[in-house]
Design an enzyme around this catalytic site. Structure first.
Site, mmCIF file in Angstrom:
data_model
loop_
_atom_site.group_PDB
_atom_site.id
_atom_site.type_symbol
_atom_site.label_atom_id
_atom_site.label_comp_id
_atom_site.label_asym_id
_atom_site.label_seq_id
_atom_site.Cartn_x
_atom_site.Cartn_y
_atom_site.Cartn_z
ATOM 1 N N TYR A 1 0.823 -1.208 0.000
ATOM 2 C CA TYR A 1 0.000 0.000 0.000
ATOM 3 C C TYR A 1 0.858 1.258 0.000
ATOM 4 O O TYR A 1 0.438 2.309 0.473
ATOM 5 C CB TYR A 1 -0.930 -0.026 1.222
ATOM 6 C CG TYR A 1 -1.737 -1.299 1.304
ATOM 7 C CD1 TYR A 1 -2.732 -1.556 0.355
ATOM 8 C CD2 TYR A 1 -1.486 -2.251 2.272
ATOM 9 C CE1 TYR A 1 -3.457 -2.726 0.389
ATOM 10 C CE2 TYR A 1 -2.218 -3.430 2.322
ATOM 11 C CZ TYR A 1 -3.195 -3.666 1.385
ATOM 12 O OH TYR A 1 -3.912 -4.824 1.412
ATOM 13 N N HIS B 1 -6.174 1.887 1.163
ATOM 14 C CA HIS B 1 -5.924 1.412 2.538
ATOM 15 C C HIS B 1 -5.780 2.564 3.523
ATOM 16 O O HIS B 1 -4.958 2.507 4.435
ATOM 17 C CB HIS B 1 -4.672 0.505 2.555
ATOM 18 C CG HIS B 1 -4.870 -0.755 3.342
ATOM 19 N ND1 HIS B 1 -4.595 -0.838 4.680
ATOM 20 C CD2 HIS B 1 -5.314 -1.975 2.983
ATOM 21 C CE1 HIS B 1 -4.860 -2.063 5.109
ATOM 22 N NE2 HIS B 1 -5.299 -2.776 4.097
ATOM 23 N N GLU C 1 -10.754 1.530 -3.270
ATOM 24 C CA GLU C 1 -11.159 1.096 -1.936
ATOM 25 C C GLU C 1 -10.513 1.929 -0.842
ATOM 26 O O GLU C 1 -9.340 2.310 -0.949
ATOM 27 C CB GLU C 1 -10.721 -0.368 -1.808
ATOM 28 C CG GLU C 1 -11.016 -0.978 -0.480
ATOM 29 C CD GLU C 1 -10.581 -2.435 -0.423
ATOM 30 O OE1 GLU C 1 -10.291 -3.033 -1.483
ATOM 31 O OE2 GLU C 1 -10.525 -2.973 0.687
ATOM 32 N N ASP D 1 -6.497 -12.961 6.633
ATOM 33 C CA ASP D 1 -6.641 -13.042 8.086
ATOM 34 C C ASP D 1 -8.093 -13.261 8.509
ATOM 35 O O ASP D 1 -8.626 -12.583 9.387
ATOM 36 C CB ASP D 1 -5.992 -11.840 8.801
ATOM 37 C CG ASP D 1 -6.338 -10.504 8.182
ATOM 38 O OD1 ASP D 1 -7.136 -10.479 7.230
ATOM 39 O OD2 ASP D 1 -5.811 -9.485 8.652
HETATM 40 MG MG MG Z 1 -8.830 -3.507 1.780
#
Ligand code: MG
Length: 416
Positions: free
Chosen positions: A157, A210, A234, A314
């Site tokens: 990111y 992010h 996003e 995760d």
């Molecule tokens: Mg994401």
């Protein structure tokens, strides 16, 4: 048949090195049990403690049929409600109860939601690389096995790995993952220009900011990225600043997605009503499981907002399966993230370098069809099991989390 909850157990396992928390609800009906995901990878012992110490005594002896009642009971029992630890713990029991209900009915969970709206669930995969060339090579590998939606990042990111402050940071700054938001935005624009030049517009592209830029920067960045016709961008702002989204959306045609950090309907109800996002991306266990996520999916449908649930590494295969079951029955599915786990499919495992230990622990994961779609199996319940002897081979570890220690050039913390 009206079985009662006989026992609640927590199993923690890390087959791929990521801590996963599973709740097993056993019933008074011999052999009938359910499994749910309560994974909060970075606080797994706290969730385990909450389930074993507070939720188990609360739900023992209750009728498994009454999922909505049990969810509400768990939700309001401590008076102070929601939050990632509480919601993940509740999710473990909630998903397990849906799994049990499906098994009792002899139906996959999507059938309990009214049945399939579609044959398969379109998914997006993640591609990363050191430069545009490597990223395009990786895109082509996925396209060759039918993937049509691809998230592209260059070195994660923006910011690289955790370590001492670089020399371009302020003197005396703490260790962290250092970001230069302006450079990240310039580099990303160049990257997508090269990707579109090489790959054309047939492939759908996604990018995840992010939360690593300021909302003021997001206004400019989202507009500049318009040229590359993304499927969506996003988390262009942090959870704490989602009020900026309707304004950003009004200034650009780039579709926006948000939501993996949401825990409380108060955080997203207004955003949906104002059509401030195009895709709702909650993390199922983070909002409290299937019961609230299904409610949210239907709420979004009323406002023309589509769903694209969070699907990272995760979370356990049980939660990935729960995503797919809701997706299959949702009239407003946009897309599904499918990352960090590998279906029983050799080609994809080969691409990602994963060996499949996850599948030994959790047999029954929905399968990738080599055509851009994931398919649920038609077993009753969620369709995913847990082999406890295998799970025990991969104990969880408890360390200080470093990837969230993201910092700006002056040394100040930036949302991760
Ligand atoms: Mg994401």
């Amino acid at each position: 048949m009206n079985p009662k909850i006989r026992d609640v157990r927590v199993i923690c396992t890390a087959p791929e090195g990521i801590n996963l928390v599973v709740v097993k609800v056993e019933t008074t009906e011999p052999g009938l049990y359910g499994l749910g995901c309560a994974t909060f990878a970075y606080r797994h012992l706290t969730v385990q403690h909450l389930v074993e110490t507070y939720l188990k005594p609360l739900v023992l002896g209750l009728e498994c049929n009454n999922i909505t009642e049990i969810w509400q009971l768990m939700h309001q029992n401590a008076y102070w409600r929601t939050g990632p630890i509480v919601n993940n713990a509740i999710s473990g029991i909630d998903m397990a109860l849906w799994d049990i209900k499906g098994k009792m009915a002899g139906m996959p969970v999507y059938d309990l939601f009214g049945g399939k709206m579609r044959a398969g669930v379109p998914v997006y995969r993640h591609v990363d690389g050191a430069d545009a060339e490597e990223i395009c090579e990786n895109i082509e590998k996925y396209r060759a096995i039918g993937v049509r939606h691809i998230r592209c990042q260059c070195g994660g990111y923006g910011g690289g790995g955790y370590g001492e402050a670089p020399e371009w940071a302020a003197k005396g700054a703490h260790p962290g993952i250092y970001l230069d938001s302006k450079k990240y935005m310039r580099d990303t624009l160049k990257l997508f220009e090269k990707i579109r030049e090489k790959e054309g517009y047939e492939v759908e592209l996604v990018h995840d900011v992010h939360e690593r830029i300021h909302p003021t920067e997001a206004v400019e960045f989202v507009k500049e990225m318009e040229a590359f016709r993304l499927f969506f961008m996003e988390d262009v702002v942090p959870l704490e600043h989602v009020e900026w989204l309707p304004r950003i959306k009004a200034l650009s045609t780039t579709p926006l997605s948000q939501g993996e950090l949401f825990n409380n309907p108060a955080e997203y109800k207004r955003l949906v009503q104002e059509r401030g996002i195009d895709y709702m991306r909650v993390h199922l266990s983070q909002v409290g499981g299937i019961t609230p996520a299904r409610k949210l999916q239907q709420f979004c449908a009323e406002f023309g907002v589509r769903i694209c649930w969070h699907g990272p590494g995760d979370m356990s295969p049980l939660a990935h399966a729960a995503n797919i079951h809701i997706d299959l029955a949702a009239e407003n599915l946009g897309l599904q993230e499918w990352s960090g786990i590998e279906p029983p499919n050799f080609v994809i495992q080969e691409l990602s370098g994963k060996k499949g230990a996850l599948l030994d622990v959790f047999p029954g994961l929905p399968e990738y069809g080599n055509d851009g779609f994931v398919y649920a199996n038609d077993k009753p319940g969620l369709g995913v099991d847990l082999v406890e002897e295998e799970a025990l081979k991969y104990p969880c570890t408890n360390t200080v989390t470093t990837w969230t220690q993201t910092r700006n050039r002056d040394g100040s913390l930036q949302t991760p």
